[in-house]
Write a protein that holds these residues in place. Structure first.
Motif, mmCIF file in Angstrom:
data_model
loop_
_atom_site.group_PDB
_atom_site.id
_atom_site.type_symbol
_atom_site.label_atom_id
_atom_site.label_comp_id
_atom_site.label_asym_id
_atom_site.label_seq_id
_atom_site.Cartn_x
_atom_site.Cartn_y
_atom_site.Cartn_z
ATOM 1 N N GLU A 24 1.129 -1.074 -0.013
ATOM 2 C CA GLU A 24 -0.481 -0.313 0.267
ATOM 3 C C GLU A 24 0.438 1.468 0.040
ATOM 4 O O GLU A 24 0.464 1.651 -1.169
ATOM 5 C CB GLU A 24 -1.071 0.120 1.009
ATOM 6 N N THR A 106 3.940 -10.934 -7.860
ATOM 7 C CA THR A 106 4.963 -12.727 -7.970
ATOM 8 C C THR A 106 4.629 -13.483 -6.548
ATOM 9 O O THR A 106 5.378 -14.557 -6.055
ATOM 10 C CB THR A 106 6.567 -12.542 -8.447
ATOM 11 N N LEU B 209 -10.229 -21.495 -0.931
ATOM 12 C CA LEU B 209 -8.313 -21.389 -0.662
ATOM 13 C C LEU B 209 -8.150 -20.333 -1.656
ATOM 14 O O LEU B 209 -7.332 -19.116 -0.706
ATOM 15 C CB LEU B 209 -7.685 -22.877 -1.329
ATOM 16 N N VAL B 210 -8.649 -19.869 -2.676
ATOM 17 C CA VAL B 210 -8.412 -18.748 -3.672
ATOM 18 C C VAL B 210 -7.749 -17.192 -2.729
ATOM 19 O O VAL B 210 -7.593 -16.355 -3.122
ATOM 20 C CB VAL B 210 -8.733 -19.385 -5.397
ATOM 21 N N MET B 213 -7.092 -16.335 -0.086
ATOM 22 C CA MET B 213 -5.230 -16.574 0.565
ATOM 23 C C MET B 213 -4.674 -15.345 -0.950
ATOM 24 O O MET B 213 -3.795 -15.139 -0.477
ATOM 25 C CB MET B 213 -4.742 -17.474 -0.370
ATOM 26 N N PHE B 214 -5.229 -15.042 -2.292
ATOM 27 C CA PHE B 214 -4.984 -14.726 -2.614
ATOM 28 C C PHE B 214 -4.837 -12.800 -3.194
ATOM 29 O O PHE B 214 -4.999 -12.197 -3.507
ATOM 30 C CB PHE B 214 -4.944 -15.033 -4.147
ATOM 31 N N LEU B 216 -6.407 -12.188 -0.411
ATOM 32 C CA LEU B 216 -6.346 -11.230 0.981
ATOM 33 C C LEU B 216 -7.346 -11.169 1.995
ATOM 34 O O LEU B 216 -7.779 -9.692 2.046
ATOM 35 C CB LEU B 216 -5.246 -9.872 1.186
ATOM 36 N N ARG B 280 -7.907 -6.794 2.554
ATOM 37 C CA ARG B 280 -7.104 -6.091 2.958
ATOM 38 C C ARG B 280 -6.212 -5.549 1.800
ATOM 39 O O ARG B 280 -5.543 -4.459 2.045
ATOM 40 C CB ARG B 280 -6.458 -6.818 4.191
ATOM 41 N N ARG B 281 -5.800 -6.512 0.692
ATOM 42 C CA ARG B 281 -5.301 -5.772 -0.309
ATOM 43 C C ARG B 281 -6.258 -5.009 -1.539
ATOM 44 O O ARG B 281 -6.880 -5.736 -1.722
ATOM 45 C CB ARG B 281 -4.441 -6.680 -0.746
ATOM 46 N N ARG B 282 -6.254 -3.800 -1.184
ATOM 47 C CA ARG B 282 -6.582 -2.854 -2.183
ATOM 48 C C ARG B 282 -6.348 -3.297 -3.413
ATOM 49 O O ARG B 282 -7.695 -2.215 -4.846
ATOM 50 C CB ARG B 282 -6.168 -1.296 -1.250
ATOM 51 N N LEU B 283 -5.613 -3.368 -4.295
ATOM 52 C CA LEU B 283 -5.407 -3.983 -5.686
ATOM 53 C C LEU B 283 -6.514 -4.121 -6.253
ATOM 54 O O LEU B 283 -7.177 -5.324 -5.890
ATOM 55 C CB LEU B 283 -3.737 -4.225 -5.596
ATOM 56 N N ASP B 285 -7.140 -5.340 -9.773
ATOM 57 C CA ASP B 285 -6.032 -5.798 -11.109
ATOM 58 C C ASP B 285 -7.589 -6.971 -12.270
ATOM 59 O O ASP B 285 -8.833 -6.657 -11.376
ATOM 60 C CB ASP B 285 -5.277 -6.614 -11.055
ATOM 61 N N LYS B 343 -3.731 -15.743 -13.910
ATOM 62 C CA LYS B 343 -3.078 -15.168 -12.919
ATOM 63 C C LYS B 343 -2.493 -17.146 -13.220
ATOM 64 O O LYS B 343 -1.206 -16.419 -12.402
ATOM 65 C CB LYS B 343 -3.963 -16.065 -11.485
ATOM 66 N N PHE B 347 2.625 -17.073 -13.826
ATOM 67 C CA PHE B 347 2.447 -16.993 -12.203
ATOM 68 C C PHE B 347 3.717 -18.477 -13.170
ATOM 69 O O PHE B 347 4.653 -18.874 -12.545
ATOM 70 C CB PHE B 347 1.957 -17.914 -11.449
ATOM 71 N N ASN B 365 9.098 -10.753 -14.030
ATOM 72 C CA ASN B 365 7.949 -10.693 -12.665
ATOM 73 C C ASN B 365 6.552 -11.262 -13.715
ATOM 74 O O ASN B 365 6.353 -11.277 -14.680
ATOM 75 C CB ASN B 365 7.855 -9.170 -11.860
ATOM 76 N N MET B 366 5.902 -11.922 -13.025
ATOM 77 C CA MET B 366 4.071 -11.561 -13.318
ATOM 78 C C MET B 366 3.039 -10.740 -13.821
ATOM 79 O O MET B 366 2.715 -11.114 -15.023
ATOM 80 C CB MET B 366 3.542 -11.884 -12.227
ATOM 81 N N LYS B 367 3.562 -9.287 -13.834
ATOM 82 C CA LYS B 367 3.207 -8.572 -14.334
ATOM 83 C C LYS B 367 3.593 -8.204 -15.986
ATOM 84 O O LYS B 367 3.489 -7.958 -16.480
ATOM 85 C CB LYS B 367 2.642 -7.056 -13.449
#
Lengths: 150, 438
Positions: A24, A106, B209-210, B213-214, B216, B280-283, B285, B343, B347, B365-367
Motif C-alpha cells: 500500500e 509474484t 482457498l483462492v 489467500m490471493f 487477502l 485487506r489488499r486494495r489492489l 486487477d 493469474k 505465475f 516478474n508476473m506483471k
C-alpha cells in the motif's frame, strides 16, 4: 494449545498484513513508509523461514525419516521467496513502483501456494508425527516468532 | 503413500498449457455459431444452435480449462503430482477436444452416429482423467474442506459423464435403449450435476482457498464451508430422484428442490462479494474484477430464478432458460476461468523459468507476462459481450452482434494467453543459449 499447526498459520496471516502494508505504501509512492514496512515484512518472513528450517523441519525429518520430500521442496521455495524479497528491496530503493508491483504479485502467489501446502498438509503431518513433542516444539516456535515480533 | 508426497511444484508446463491454449478457441467458435445462425438460435434452449453452443462452451471451454487447472492445482492442494501427467494430458486433451466437436456437430447436423462417437470418446477421455484425479485426491494426506469439496466435484463430473453418455446413446440409438419419454428427467439431472455438482462445486472448492489467500480477504465462515457443499450435494441427490419416481409426483417437489439449490448458490455468491468488500489488499486487477463480475452474475441468476418462480408467465417463456444459461455459463463460469487464467499462466511462466534459470537469470516478474492493459481491455469486452448476450435473449435481433462480441472477446483472450506462452518460450531459449555458452 500451542501446536505448530496453530501457531504457524497465524504467523502467515501476520506476514500477509505486513506484505499489504508495504504494498500500500508503494502504491501511494510513500517510499519512506514503504522502506520501513518492507523491512518489517522482510524480518518477519525471514524469522518464519528460520523457525521452520531450524526447528520444525529437522524435527519432522527425524520423526518421519522423510528428508528428501516435502521439507526439501519447502526449503527450495523459501529460497525462491528470499530472492524475491531481495528484488523487492532493490525496487523499493530505486523507487521503481512498477517493478515492485510485479515482484510483489509474484511473491504473493508463490507465498500463498506455499502456505496452502504447509497449512493443509505439512503442519498437520508434523503435529501427528511429533506426538507429545508437538506442543513443546510449538511453544519454542511461538517464543522464537514472538521475540522477533517484539 | 509416502513416495507420492513429493510436494513437486508443478507438472510439466505443457500439461496445463495445452488445455488453456485450446479452450478460448471453442468459445470463439460458439460465438460464430450465433453469428451464422442468428436470432433463430435464441428461440429456445432446445434449438440446434443453442444446444451446440452450450456444449462447445461447457465442454470445450469450461471442461478443458477446468481439467487443465485441476491437473495443476492438485499438485498444490494434495501435495502431489498426478500419475504420469504428460501421458494423461496427451490422451485426455485431444480426446476432449474431439469429443466436444463431435457433440456440437451431432446437435447441429442431427446425426445419431455422431452422438454415439461423442459418448465413446468422452467416456475414454474422462474415464482416464477421473481415475488419475481420484487416485491423487484419495491418497493425499492433505486436510481441509477444499480437498473434500474437490472430491465431491470429481464425483459430480463422473455422474455428469454417465448421464451425458446415456443421453448421447439414447439419441444415437433413437430410443432403442431408453424410451424417449425418459429424456426430460435425464436432461434435468445431467444439467444439474454438470453445473452444480461439478462446475459450481469446483469453483466453491477453489474459492475457499483462492479468495482469502490471493485477494487477502477474511476466510469463509467455517460453518458455511461445511454446510454449502453438503447441502448442495443433498439437493442434487433429491433432484436426481425424479429419475425414479413418476413425473406427476416429482413435479410437486422438484421446483422446491431446485429453488433450494439456487438459493445455496446465491448465498455463496453473496458471501464471496461480502468477503471481497472486506479485503485487506486494495489492489484491483483484472482477476479481481472478473471474480466480482462472476459473483454478481450468479447473484443475478438467483434473483432471476426467484422472479421466474414468482411470475410463472415470465418463467414459462421459452427464452427464460436462455437468460439463466447466459448468466451462469459466460457470466459466472467463463468469468471465473478467464480471471484465473490471467493469474495462473503468468505465475506458471515465472515458476518454470525460475527453475531453469535460477538466481543467475531471474525471469520477468508476473506483471511482465501479459500486459495489464490487454487483460483489462479483454475483460471489458467480455462483460460487454455478456451484456449483449442478455440483451439478445430479450431482443433476438441482437444475436449476431452478441455472438460477434463474444467471439472476439474469446479470440482476444487466446491472443493474450498466446502472448504469455511466447514470453515463456523466448526466455526459456535465452536461458538455454546462456547455458550452452557456459
Amino acid at each position: 494449545m500451542t501446536l505448530p499447526a496453530q501457531i504457524l498459520p497465524e504467523h502467515h496471516r501476520h506476514c500477509d498484513e505486513l506484505f499489504v502494508a508495504a504494498e500500500e505504501s508503494v502504491r501511494r509512492s510513500d517510499w519512506k513508509a514503504a522502506a520501513a514496512a518492507l523491512t518489517r515484512f522482510h524480518d518477519q518472513l525471514k524469522a518464519h523461514f528460520e523457525a521452520e528450517e531450524g526447528l520444525l523441519f529437522p524435527a519432522f525429518e527425524s520423526a518421519t525419516g522423510m528428508s528428501g520430500g516435502p521439507t526439501r521442496m519447502m526449503r527450495y521455495e523459501h529460497e525462491q521467496m528470499r530472492n524475491l524479497l531481495e528484488q523487492l528491496a532493490v525496487a523499493c530503493a530505486a523507487h521503481d513502483g512498477n517493478g515492485y508491483a510485479g515482484d510483489a504479485e509474484t511473491l504473493l502467489i508463490l507465498m500463498q501456494q506455499h502456505n496452502m501446502k504447509e497449512e493443509n498438509i505439512l503442519y498437520p503431518m508434523c503435529d501427528r508425527a511429533l506426538g507429545a513433542d508437538a506442543e513443546r516444539l510449538g511453544a519454542k516456535l511461538n517464543d522464537m516468532l514472538e521475540k522477533r515480533h517484539a | 503413500m509416502q513416495p507420492l508426497l513429493s510436494f513437486e511444484q508443478a507438472p510439466p508446463i505443457s500439461v496445463p498449457y495445452r488445455f488453456f491454449l485450446t479452450a478460448p478457441l471453442f468459445g470463439a467458435i460458439a460465438g460464430m455459431i450465433l453469428v451464422f445462425l442468428g436470432a433463430e438460435t435464441l428461440q429456445s434452449r432446445w434449438s440446434q444452435g443453442a444446444l451446440a453452443m452450450t456444449h462447445l462452451i461447457v465442454v470445450d471451454f469450461m471442461l478443458q480449462a477446468m481439467c487443465g487447472s485441476l491437473l495443476q492445482f492438485v499438485a498444490v492442494v494434495a501435495g502431489a503430482n498426478i500419475w504420469r501427467p504428460r501421458l494423461v494430458a496427451a490422451v485426455v486433451h485431444p480426446l476432449i477436444t474431439a469429443g466436444a466437436v463431435l457433440l456440437a456437430a451431432a446437435f447441429l447436423m442431427e446425426r445419431p452416429l455422431l452422438f454415439l462417437l461423442a459418448a465413446l470418446v468422452f467416456a475414454t477421455a474422462l474415464g482416464l482423467f477421473l481415475c488419475v484425479m481420484a487416485m491423487a485426491l484419495l491418497r493425499t494426506p492433505a486436510h481441509g474442506m477444499s480437498i473434500h469439496i474437490l472430491r465431491v466435484a470429481v464425483c459430480g463430473l463422473l455422474v455428469t459423464l454417465v448421464l451425458g453418455a446415456m443421453l448421447a446413446v439414447t439419441l444415437g440409438l433413437q430410443g432403442e435403449v431408453l424410451p424417449v419419454s425418459s429424456l426430460p428427467a435425464l436432461i434435468n439431472v445431467h444439467v444439474a450435476w454438470g453445473l452444480g455438482g461439478w462446475a459450481l462445486m469446483l469453483v466453491i472448492g477453489v474459492s475457499i482457498l483462492v479468495v482469502p489467500m490471493f485477494q487477502l480477504t477474511p476466510a469463509y465462515p467455517v460453518w458455511l464451508t461445511r454446510l454449502l457443499p453438503a447441502a448442495l450435494l443433498l439437493v442434487l441427490v433429491l433432484w436426481s430422484l425424479q429419475l425414479f419416481v413418476p413425473g406427476a409426483v416429482a413435479q410437486v417437489w422438484q421446483p422446491r428442490v431446485a429453488l433450494a439449490g439456487v438459493l445455496l448458490a446465491g448465498a455463496y455468491a453473496a458471501t464471496t462479494l461480502w468477503l471481497q468488500s472486506r479485503r485487506r489488499r486494495r489492489l484491483v486487477d483484472a482477476t479481481f474484477t472478473f471474480w466480482r463480475g462472476a459473483m454478481l452474475a450468479l447473484l443475478l441468476f438467483t434473483l432471476s430464478w426467484i422472479a421466474f418462480e414468482v411470475l410463472p408467465a415470465l418463467g414459462e417463456h421459452p427464452r427464460a432458460p436462455l437468460w439463466l444459461g447466459v448468466l451462469i455459463l459466460p457470466g459466472l463460469f467463463l468469468s471465473v476461468i478467464m480471471g484465473m487464467l490471467y493469474k495462473i499462466m503468468p505465475f506458471l511462466n515465472w515458476l518454470h523459468l525460475q527453475r531453469q534459470g535460477g538466481s543467475a537469470m531471474p525471469p520477468p516478474n508476473m506483471k511482465q507476462m501479459i500486459p495489464e492493459a490487454a487483460m483489462r481491455g479483454q475483460m471489458q469486452l467480455h462483460f460487454t459481450a455478456l451484456g449483449l448476450l442478455l440483451a439478445a435473449v430479450l431482443w433476438p435481433p441482437l444475436a449476431q452482434a452478441a455472438g460477434l462480441a463474444f467471439s472476439v472477446s474469446c479470440l482476444w483472450l487466446e491472443w493474450n494467453l498466446l502472448g504469455a506462452a511466447r514470453v515463456y518460450a523466448r526466455f526459456r531459449d535465452k536461458i538455454r543459449a546462456r547455458l550452452s555458452l557456459t
